[in-house]
Write a protein that holds these residues in place. Sequence first.
Motif, PDB file in Angstrom:
ATOM      1  N   SER A 333       0.856  -1.186   0.000  1.00  0.00           N
ATOM      2  CA  SER A 333       0.000   0.000   0.000  1.00  0.00           C
ATOM      3  C   SER A 333       0.890   1.233   0.000  1.00  0.00           C
ATOM      4  CB  SER A 333      -0.907   0.009   1.229  1.00  0.00           C
ATOM      5  OG  SER A 333      -0.145   0.251   2.401  1.00  0.00           O
ATOM      6  N   GLU A 334       0.285   2.397   0.036  1.00  0.00           N
ATOM      7  CA  GLU A 334       1.080   3.623   0.057  1.00  0.00           C
ATOM      8  C   GLU A 334       1.990   3.692   1.283  1.00  0.00           C
ATOM      9  OE1 GLU A 334       2.820   7.003  -1.168  1.00  0.00           O
ATOM     10  OE2 GLU A 334       1.579   5.616  -2.300  1.00  0.00           O
ATOM     11  N   LYS A 335       1.566   3.037   2.367  1.00  0.00           N
ATOM     12  CA  LYS A 335       2.363   3.061   3.600  1.00  0.00           C
ATOM     13  C   LYS A 335       3.704   2.334   3.441  1.00  0.00           C
ATOM     14  CE  LYS A 335      -1.613   3.423   6.730  1.00  0.00           C
ATOM     15  NZ  LYS A 335      -2.601   3.664   5.669  1.00  0.00           N
ATOM     16  N   GLN A 336       3.804   1.478   2.432  1.00  0.00           N
ATOM     17  CA  GLN A 336       5.062   0.770   2.209  1.00  0.00           C
ATOM     18  C   GLN A 336       6.077   1.611   1.429  1.00  0.00           C
ATOM     19  OE1 GLN A 336       2.210  -1.363   2.433  1.00  0.00           O
ATOM     20  NE2 GLN A 336       3.227  -1.980   4.325  1.00  0.00           N
ATOM     21  N   TYR A 337       5.585   2.573   0.670  1.00  0.00           N
ATOM     22  CA  TYR A 337       6.482   3.321  -0.225  1.00  0.00           C
ATOM     23  C   TYR A 337       6.921   4.637   0.409  1.00  0.00           C
ATOM     24  CZ  TYR A 337       5.393  -0.100  -3.815  1.00  0.00           C
ATOM     25  OH  TYR A 337       5.275  -1.269  -4.528  1.00  0.00           O
ATOM     26  N   THR A 338       7.776   4.522   1.392  1.00  0.00           N
ATOM     27  CA  THR A 338       8.277   5.707   2.096  1.00  0.00           C
ATOM     28  C   THR A 338       9.778   5.846   1.879  1.00  0.00           C
ATOM     29  OG1 THR A 338       8.756   4.517   4.149  1.00  0.00           O
ATOM     30  CG2 THR A 338       6.508   5.383   3.879  1.00  0.00           C
ATOM     31  N   ASP A 339      10.277   7.044   2.085  1.00  0.00           N
ATOM     32  CA  ASP A 339      11.719   7.278   1.967  1.00  0.00           C
ATOM     33  C   ASP A 339      12.487   6.473   3.006  1.00  0.00           C
ATOM     34  OD1 ASP A 339      11.029   9.054  -0.010  1.00  0.00           O
ATOM     35  OD2 ASP A 339      11.471  10.860   1.142  1.00  0.00           O
ATOM     36  N   GLU A 340      11.859   6.277   4.171  1.00  0.00           N
ATOM     37  CA  GLU A 340      12.522   5.527   5.241  1.00  0.00           C
ATOM     38  C   GLU A 340      12.676   4.054   4.859  1.00  0.00           C
ATOM     39  OE1 GLU A 340      11.107   9.240   6.492  1.00  0.00           O
ATOM     40  OE2 GLU A 340       9.868   7.569   5.745  1.00  0.00           O
ATOM     41  N   LYS A 341      11.629   3.483   4.251  1.00  0.00           N
ATOM     42  CA  LYS A 341      11.676   2.054   3.946  1.00  0.00           C
ATOM     43  C   LYS A 341      12.696   1.722   2.863  1.00  0.00           C
ATOM     44  CE  LYS A 341       7.237   0.224   5.592  1.00  0.00           C
ATOM     45  NZ  LYS A 341       7.785  -0.918   6.346  1.00  0.00           N
ATOM     46  N   VAL A 342      12.834   2.606   1.869  1.00  0.00           N
ATOM     47  CA  VAL A 342      13.792   2.267   0.810  1.00  0.00           C
ATOM     48  C   VAL A 342      15.228   2.268   1.326  1.00  0.00           C
ATOM     49  CG1 VAL A 342      12.335   3.115  -1.071  1.00  0.00           C
ATOM     50  CG2 VAL A 342      13.998   4.656  -0.021  1.00  0.00           C
ATOM     51  N   LYS A 343      15.458   2.862   2.497  1.00  0.00           N
ATOM     52  CA  LYS A 343      16.805   2.883   3.084  1.00  0.00           C
ATOM     53  C   LYS A 343      16.952   1.917   4.266  1.00  0.00           C
ATOM     54  CE  LYS A 343      17.289   7.669   1.577  1.00  0.00           C
ATOM     55  NZ  LYS A 343      17.289   9.093   1.959  1.00  0.00           N
ATOM     56  N   ASP A 344      15.884   1.157   4.520  1.00  0.00           N
ATOM     57  CA  ASP A 344      15.880   0.203   5.633  1.00  0.00           C
ATOM     58  C   ASP A 344      16.819  -0.964   5.305  1.00  0.00           C
ATOM     59  OD1 ASP A 344      15.156  -2.073   7.288  1.00  0.00           O
ATOM     60  OD2 ASP A 344      13.407  -0.919   7.912  1.00  0.00           O
ATOM     61  N   GLU A 345      17.813  -1.213   6.167  1.00  0.00           N
ATOM     62  CA  GLU A 345      18.815  -2.245   5.898  1.00  0.00           C
ATOM     63  C   GLU A 345      18.212  -3.642   5.786  1.00  0.00           C
ATOM     64  OE1 GLU A 345      21.911  -1.915   5.077  1.00  0.00           O
ATOM     65  OE2 GLU A 345      21.813   0.269   5.224  1.00  0.00           O
ATOM     66  N   LYS A 346      17.158  -3.912   6.579  1.00  0.00           N
ATOM     67  CA  LYS A 346      16.532  -5.244   6.513  1.00  0.00           C
ATOM     68  C   LYS A 346      15.860  -5.470   5.164  1.00  0.00           C
ATOM     69  CE  LYS A 346      15.727  -5.672  11.494  1.00  0.00           C
ATOM     70  NZ  LYS A 346      14.705  -5.806  12.581  1.00  0.00           N
ATOM     71  N   ILE A 347      15.243  -4.396   4.640  1.00  0.00           N
ATOM     72  CA  ILE A 347      14.595  -4.514   3.339  1.00  0.00           C
ATOM     73  C   ILE A 347      15.645  -4.641   2.245  1.00  0.00           C
ATOM     74  CG2 ILE A 347      13.099  -3.352   1.657  1.00  0.00           C
ATOM     75  CD1 ILE A 347      11.654  -2.059   4.051  1.00  0.00           C
ATOM     76  N   ILE A 348      16.714  -3.864   2.341  1.00  0.00           N
ATOM     77  CA  ILE A 348      17.791  -3.925   1.352  1.00  0.00           C
ATOM     78  C   ILE A 348      18.441  -5.319   1.343  1.00  0.00           C
ATOM     79  CG2 ILE A 348      20.085  -3.037   0.774  1.00  0.00           C
ATOM     80  CD1 ILE A 348      19.099  -0.284   1.817  1.00  0.00           C
ATOM     81  N   GLU A 349      18.548  -5.905   2.520  1.00  0.00           N
ATOM     82  CA  GLU A 349      19.116  -7.256   2.607  1.00  0.00           C
ATOM     83  C   GLU A 349      18.288  -8.251   1.806  1.00  0.00           C
ATOM     84  OE1 GLU A 349      20.163 -10.636   6.015  1.00  0.00           O
ATOM     85  OE2 GLU A 349      19.645  -8.591   6.621  1.00  0.00           O
ATOM     86  N   VAL A 350      16.953  -8.120   1.896  1.00  0.00           N
ATOM     87  CA  VAL A 350      16.078  -9.006   1.118  1.00  0.00           C
ATOM     88  C   VAL A 350      16.158  -8.671  -0.370  1.00  0.00           C
ATOM     89  CG1 VAL A 350      13.683  -9.717   0.711  1.00  0.00           C
ATOM     90  CG2 VAL A 350      14.532  -9.435   3.058  1.00  0.00           C
ATOM     91  N   GLN A 351      16.198  -7.383  -0.701  1.00  0.00           N
ATOM     92  CA  GLN A 351      16.346  -6.971  -2.100  1.00  0.00           C
ATOM     93  C   GLN A 351      17.529  -7.662  -2.755  1.00  0.00           C
ATOM     94  OE1 GLN A 351      15.204  -2.379  -1.244  1.00  0.00           O
ATOM     95  NE2 GLN A 351      16.494  -2.697  -3.000  1.00  0.00           N
ATOM     96  N   ASN A 352      18.629  -7.755  -2.018  1.00  0.00           N
ATOM     97  CA  ASN A 352      19.856  -8.331  -2.569  1.00  0.00           C
ATOM     98  C   ASN A 352      19.756  -9.832  -2.793  1.00  0.00           C
ATOM     99  OD1 ASN A 352      21.079  -5.806  -2.569  1.00  0.00           O
ATOM    100  ND2 ASN A 352      21.970  -6.086  -0.530  1.00  0.00           N
ATOM    101  N   LYS A 353      18.700 -10.436  -2.281  1.00  0.00           N
ATOM    102  CA  LYS A 353      18.487 -11.877  -2.471  1.00  0.00           C
ATOM    103  C   LYS A 353      17.538 -12.167  -3.636  1.00  0.00           C
ATOM    104  CE  LYS A 353      19.167 -13.011   2.432  1.00  0.00           C
ATOM    105  NZ  LYS A 353      18.567 -13.633   3.653  1.00  0.00           N
ATOM    106  N   ILE A 354      17.129 -11.126  -4.336  1.00  0.00           N
ATOM    107  CA  ILE A 354      16.130 -11.277  -5.396  1.00  0.00           C
ATOM    108  C   ILE A 354      16.782 -11.221  -6.772  1.00  0.00           C
ATOM    109  CG2 ILE A 354      14.084 -10.232  -6.468  1.00  0.00           C
ATOM    110  CD1 ILE A 354      13.383  -9.170  -3.649  1.00  0.00           C
ATOM    111  N   ARG A 355      16.447 -12.197  -7.593  1.00  0.00           N
ATOM    112  CA  ARG A 355      16.909 -12.234  -8.984  1.00  0.00           C
ATOM    113  C   ARG A 355      15.684 -12.199  -9.886  1.00  0.00           C
ATOM    114  NH1 ARG A 355      18.107 -16.846 -12.452  1.00  0.00           N
ATOM    115  NH2 ARG A 355      19.499 -16.210 -14.165  1.00  0.00           N
ATOM    116  N   VAL A 356      15.755 -11.410 -10.946  1.00  0.00           N
ATOM    117  CA  VAL A 356      14.624 -11.265 -11.864  1.00  0.00           C
ATOM    118  C   VAL A 356      15.024 -11.782 -13.236  1.00  0.00           C
ATOM    119  CG1 VAL A 356      12.983  -9.657 -12.918  1.00  0.00           C
ATOM    120  CG2 VAL A 356      13.788  -9.261 -10.582  1.00  0.00           C
ATOM    121  N   VAL A 357      14.167 -12.652 -13.784  1.00  0.00           N
ATOM    122  CA  VAL A 357      14.410 -13.278 -15.086  1.00  0.00           C
ATOM    123  C   VAL A 357      13.269 -12.904 -16.025  1.00  0.00           C
ATOM    124  CG1 VAL A 357      14.688 -15.472 -16.311  1.00  0.00           C
ATOM    125  CG2 VAL A 357      15.595 -15.206 -13.981  1.00  0.00           C
TER     126      VAL A 357
END
Length: 447
Positions: A333-357
């Motif tokens: 939702s809109e609550k997920q798309y914040t400036d704080e969340k895009v810099k959250d280390e836990k979220i970035i850690e998961v991002q780095n585990k994602i591969r897109v094909v």
Amino acid sequence: MVTKTLVDHCLSTSFEQIPEDVKLHGKRSLLNWMGVAIGASRHPSIEMMLDVTKELQSAEQVSVFGREEKVDLLMAALINGTSSHIFDYDDTHLDTIHHPSGPVAPVVFALGENLGLSGEEILHAFILGCEAELRIANAVYPSHYQLGWHITSSTGVFGAAIAAGILLKLDSEKLVWALGIAGTQAFGLRDVFGTMTKPFHPGKAAQNGLLAALLAKRGFTSSEMILESKRGFANVLAPEHDLEKVNVNWGEEWELLKNSFKPYACGIVLHPTIDACVYLHKRASADQLDSIELTVNPYVLELTGKETPQTGLEGKFSVYFTAAIAFLDGDASEKQYTDEKVKDEKIIEVQNKIRVVIDENLKEDEVELAALLTDGTTVTHKVLHAKGSIDNPMQEDELLTKFGSLVEEHMGKGTTDSMAQFLLDIDKYSNINELIVLNNKGNGVQI
């Protein structure tokens, strides 16, 4: 004479000739549009626009929805149209990735309030404006979009002009001119996606289309073949096009019925990924995750391939961030798309585990997920039709819940419920004054 035929079709289609299912879908589109417009009405970009209206001493003519301020007709179209696209939570015509309500709804509400028009007149103009812009979009997609044009604004300006022209009671000649004036103002570059300027596009298209009709009403001349001429819209802005699609089966087939509503606050191409990651959220935790592989339609990486978004707005254009927050939070939702969340280390850690094909054979509402867990097991899931797609649409009760989640914090529950009911019954009202009263009441304006 593509342009002239389109105008004649619009002017000869009475409200009574529009099928009931199209009218219902039109009302639901207005409900969805109003919800996202009010929801984003306190965004910093809207504050900036209102600062400009004060500097310009804009006349206090009509409402900014979700706020107490009044501005002139053209600024209202700009501001309300911009507001409705800020969250990227508005409607989508899946065949063309076009958001039809954004350029048209601000125009019909501004003129409706200014001229004291009936709800039926507003709904009638809205439906025909949307139908016209979507047919034009069909004619130039995908080559127009692939060049880098934002199709919502570049074709939406025509829908805005048609809707305004109908409400201003332009004759055929003047409405043709209005389309010519609108067409020369067609604009919107995809390079600005992820910034405040993307939502500016439908607002400016609304403003440009309304201005076109206001000028044409006074005899301001323009091209009479803006869609089909050698140096007109299609030939200049779409290397490949099929203008037969503009008028084919008019009155028999309705593009507006293909308008879908979003359950998530980002581009529709990300919704299958979100569905899949929400599925994974219910079956694994972050500390159990080793990796995620997402197999997607090519448009996913073309439109949302940002690997390291720096702002909440940029996060809406990152399949990596969006997949991560959908997995971690079970929502987007809109609550997920914040400036704080895009810099959250836990979220970035998961991002780095994602591969897109990329898989050219996958449709835009499909995705395949394969998640490897730390214990060696694999979770797989295929989404055939994302929530919000034509084959898996949001229902009216879900739209009402979405409307409430966006509006209640600004307007209060009672006013929110009354506004929703008004919009679903809009064609029963002799004028839209009650809606304006509700907007004022929700903003504490003394009446």
